[in-house]
Design an enzyme around this catalytic site. Structure first.
Site, PDB file in Angstrom:
ATOM      1  N   GLY A  64       0.867  -1.169   0.000  1.00 30.78           N
ATOM      2  CA  GLY A  64       0.000   0.000   0.000  1.00 30.78           C
ATOM      3  C   GLY A  64       0.908   1.224   0.000  1.00 30.78           C
ATOM      4  O   GLY A  64       1.858   1.303   0.789  1.00 30.78           O
ATOM      5  N   ALA A  65       0.602   2.172  -0.895  1.00 30.82           N
ATOM      6  CA  ALA A  65       1.534   3.289  -1.122  1.00 30.82           C
ATOM      7  C   ALA A  65       1.933   4.036   0.162  1.00 30.82           C
ATOM      8  O   ALA A  65       3.125   4.206   0.443  1.00 30.82           O
ATOM      9  CB  ALA A  65       0.938   4.231  -2.162  1.00 30.82           C
TER      10      ALA A  65
ATOM     11  N   ARG B  89      10.403  -0.957  -4.809  1.00 32.63           N
ATOM     12  CA  ARG B  89       9.183  -0.920  -5.641  1.00 32.63           C
ATOM     13  C   ARG B  89       9.139   0.437  -6.361  1.00 32.63           C
ATOM     14  O   ARG B  89       9.394   1.471  -5.731  1.00 32.63           O
ATOM     15  CB  ARG B  89       7.910  -1.106  -4.789  1.00 32.63           C
ATOM     16  CG  ARG B  89       7.783  -2.506  -4.202  1.00 32.63           C
ATOM     17  CD  ARG B  89       6.381  -2.759  -3.672  1.00 32.63           C
ATOM     18  NE  ARG B  89       5.441  -3.054  -4.730  1.00 32.63           N
ATOM     19  CZ  ARG B  89       4.112  -3.138  -4.538  1.00 32.63           C
ATOM     20  NH1 ARG B  89       3.594  -2.921  -3.351  1.00 32.63           N
ATOM     21  NH2 ARG B  89       3.297  -3.420  -5.544  1.00 32.63           N
TER      22      ARG B  89
ATOM     23  N   GLN C 242      -5.565  -8.715  -2.841  1.00 29.97           N
ATOM     24  CA  GLN C 242      -5.610  -7.716  -1.764  1.00 29.97           C
ATOM     25  C   GLN C 242      -7.044  -7.383  -1.367  1.00 29.97           C
ATOM     26  O   GLN C 242      -7.314  -7.043  -0.218  1.00 29.97           O
ATOM     27  CB  GLN C 242      -4.894  -6.424  -2.195  1.00 29.97           C
ATOM     28  CG  GLN C 242      -3.375  -6.527  -2.277  1.00 29.97           C
ATOM     29  CD  GLN C 242      -2.902  -6.898  -3.658  1.00 29.97           C
ATOM     30  OE1 GLN C 242      -3.604  -7.581  -4.411  1.00 29.97           O
ATOM     31  NE2 GLN C 242      -1.712  -6.458  -4.022  1.00 29.97           N
TER      32      GLN C 242
ATOM     33  N   ASP D  38      -1.384   5.044  -6.296  1.00 25.93           N
ATOM     34  CA  ASP D  38       0.053   4.967  -6.016  1.00 25.93           C
ATOM     35  C   ASP D  38       0.808   6.185  -6.515  1.00 25.93           C
ATOM     36  O   ASP D  38       1.854   6.536  -5.987  1.00 25.93           O
ATOM     37  CB  ASP D  38       0.643   3.704  -6.643  1.00 25.93           C
ATOM     38  CG  ASP D  38       0.264   2.494  -5.810  1.00 25.93           C
ATOM     39  OD1 ASP D  38      -0.921   2.097  -5.863  1.00 25.93           O
ATOM     40  OD2 ASP D  38       1.116   1.998  -5.059  1.00 25.93           O
TER      41      ASP D  38
ATOM     42  N   ASN E 195      -2.925   3.035 -10.160  1.00 24.84           N
ATOM     43  CA  ASN E 195      -3.367   2.250  -9.007  1.00 24.84           C
ATOM     44  C   ASN E 195      -3.337   0.788  -9.422  1.00 24.84           C
ATOM     45  O   ASN E 195      -3.042   0.453 -10.578  1.00 24.84           O
ATOM     46  CB  ASN E 195      -4.769   2.689  -8.559  1.00 24.84           C
ATOM     47  CG  ASN E 195      -5.160   2.066  -7.238  1.00 24.84           C
ATOM     48  OD1 ASN E 195      -4.385   2.080  -6.283  1.00 24.84           O
ATOM     49  ND2 ASN E 195      -6.349   1.491  -7.157  1.00 24.84           N
ATOM     50  N   LYS E 196      -3.666  -0.082  -8.496  1.00 24.90           N
ATOM     51  CA  LYS E 196      -3.581  -1.531  -8.718  1.00 24.90           C
ATOM     52  C   LYS E 196      -4.175  -1.944 -10.059  1.00 24.90           C
ATOM     53  O   LYS E 196      -5.225  -1.434 -10.458  1.00 24.90           O
ATOM     54  CB  LYS E 196      -4.310  -2.238  -7.574  1.00 24.90           C
ATOM     55  CG  LYS E 196      -4.367  -3.743  -7.626  1.00 24.90           C
ATOM     56  CD  LYS E 196      -3.022  -4.408  -7.817  1.00 24.90           C
ATOM     57  CE  LYS E 196      -2.004  -4.002  -6.774  1.00 24.90           C
ATOM     58  NZ  LYS E 196      -0.607  -4.330  -7.206  1.00 24.90           N
TER      59      LYS E 196
HETATM   60  O1  MRU Z   1       0.619  -3.805  -4.716  1.00 26.79           O
HETATM   61  P1  MRU Z   1      -0.037  -3.122  -3.556  1.00 26.79           P
HETATM   62  O2  MRU Z   1      -0.853  -4.036  -2.708  1.00 26.79           O
HETATM   63  O3  MRU Z   1       0.941  -2.306  -2.753  1.00 26.79           O
HETATM   64  O4  MRU Z   1      -1.034  -2.092  -4.242  1.00 26.79           O
HETATM   65  C1  MRU Z   1      -1.797  -1.232  -3.426  1.00 26.79           C
HETATM   66  C2  MRU Z   1      -2.708  -0.348  -4.191  1.00 26.79           C
HETATM   67  O5  MRU Z   1      -2.784  -0.373  -5.396  1.00 26.79           O
HETATM   68  C3  MRU Z   1      -3.461   0.666  -3.377  1.00 26.79           C
HETATM   69  O6  MRU Z   1      -4.699   0.936  -3.969  1.00 26.79           O
HETATM   70  C4  MRU Z   1      -2.651   1.968  -3.309  1.00 26.79           C
HETATM   71  O7  MRU Z   1      -1.326   1.695  -2.959  1.00 26.79           O
HETATM   72  C5  MRU Z   1      -3.237   2.922  -2.350  1.00 26.79           C
HETATM   73  S1  MRU Z   1      -3.083   2.400  -0.689  1.00 26.79           S
HETATM   74  C6  MRU Z   1      -3.788   3.582   0.298  1.00 26.79           C
END
Ligand code: MRU
Length: 341
Positions: free
Chosen positions: A52-53, A94, A201, A242, A252-253
């Site tokens: 999560g960012a 990352r 997730q 992100d 985003n994801k």
């Molecule tokens: O690969 P991840 O699980 O780190 O991806 C997370 C996401 O895409 C979230 O939507 C994003 O980081 C926002 S978290 C507040």
């Protein structure tokens, strides 16, 4: 620490070390892992043990300090170099979430400009800086929750993708923050969380944390989003992000773009919840956002694979940005500038 919600904390700094909740073990097991080596921190971020960012931004700030307590006898300049080496290394764990490089830049800038005369003094300054980044994240989440909560009306249904909740931050989340605040305010609503293949997730984390907090949540497969939206079952979609480019294009994801297209097709408002620090004003559009490509084994062990971890949603598909400073509506190229620090 999330206030008034029953989610274990994502990470903490104690005894001169970062400890993280291992999210790869959720929801089966709640287990914490103390980070004792810099390679371990890199792996924990890369393997999504902490993810999560905003959470990886905080983890990077503390994580870059790993093991340095044992080096306080070094001359200050050697200690500074050692820290910068560790910080640069963690910065490679990352690529997509700007929060990680932002935290590292803040810490490295302090290390370079500090007038500290001993390693101990510099170490204390860096720990204090990481704690500030941590506390700011908690505050931002709460403010995003308060700004976004009025969008959630009694008996409405909300969709979300991936996990942008308490587990993705050190506070009450970003996309889920308005839901937690509305829940605290006694508003009744339902959430559809999609599974978010390949690492689930949504299924493992979002559904779990909302359920733990007493919020009515239904898990759906990713391929059900269009059907659920088409039946008028959803009033609102809120996702996290992100990195947001200056024109509002949003990484985003993987799968977020598909959700945004479906939302547009069925006139469902599609909001991105984000701290203003997630906007990267150095990047004009989504084409410049570095997209992480992950190991194909996360999808399948049998076939050739292509496994991008994020996608970019063009700004025209986004209804607005819910930030700690208010909700920003189009035109984004003009209005996002209001958030510039
Ligand atoms: O690969 P991840 O699980 O780190 O991806 C997370 C996401 O895409 C979230 O939507 C994003 O980081 C926002 S978290 C507040």
């Amino acid at each position: 620490m999330p206030d008034k919600i029953a989610i274990p904390r994502t990470l903490y700094w104690d005894d001169n070390a970062l400890t993280i909740l291992d999210q790869t073990a959720l929801p089966e097991r709640v287990s914490y892992e103390k980070q004792t080596g810099i390679k371990q921190v890199w792996e924990s971020i890369h393997a999504l043990k902490v993810r999560g960012a905003p959470a990886i931004g905080v983890a990077a700030a503390y994580g870059a300090l790993t093991g340095l307590f044992a080096n306080l006898a070094l001359p200050v300049n050697e200690f500074r170099e050692l820290f910068i080496e560790q910080a640069n290394y963690i910065n490679t764990s990352r690529p997509t979430a700007v929060n990680l490089s932002r935290s590292i830049n803040i810490m490295a800038t302090l290390a370079k400009s500090s007038k500290a005369t001993s390693a101990k003094q510099l170490y204390d300054e860096l720990v204090a800086c990481a704690k500030t980044i941590h506390n700011e994240d908690i505050e931002m989440c709460r403010k995003i929750g308060e700004v976004g909560a009025p969008l959630i009306k009694d008996n409405c249904t909300i969709h979300t993708h991936c996990n942008a909740g308490a587990l993705a931050t050190s506070g009450i989340g970003t996309a889920l923050a308005p839901m937690y605040v509305a829940h605290e305010n006694g508003i009744k609503f339902k959430v559809y969380a999609d599974e978010t293949r390949p690492l689930l997730q949504g299924g493992r984390l979002t559904a779990w944390e909302l359920h733990q907090s007493g919020i009515d949540v239904a898990l759906i497969c990713d391929n059900m989003v269009a059907d659920v939206f088409s039946r008028g079952k959803v009033n609102l979609s809120i996702v996290g992000c992100d990195r947001v480019a200056a024109n509002g294009d949003t990484a985003n994801k993987i799968g977020t773009l598909g959700v945004a297209i479906i939302a547009k097709r069925y006139n469902v408002p599609f909001y991105v919840a984000c701290p203003s620090s997630t906007i990267d004003f150095n990047i004009a559009s989504g084409a410049e956002i570095p997209i992480e490509e992950r190991d194909g084994h996360e999808i399948s062990k049998l076939f050739n694979t292509y496994n991008p971890a994020f996608d970019v949603t063009p700004n025209e598909l986004i209804t607005g940005f819910i930030t700690e400073k208010g909700t920003i509506m189009p035109p984004f190229a003009v209005n996002l500038k209001l958030l510039r620090h």
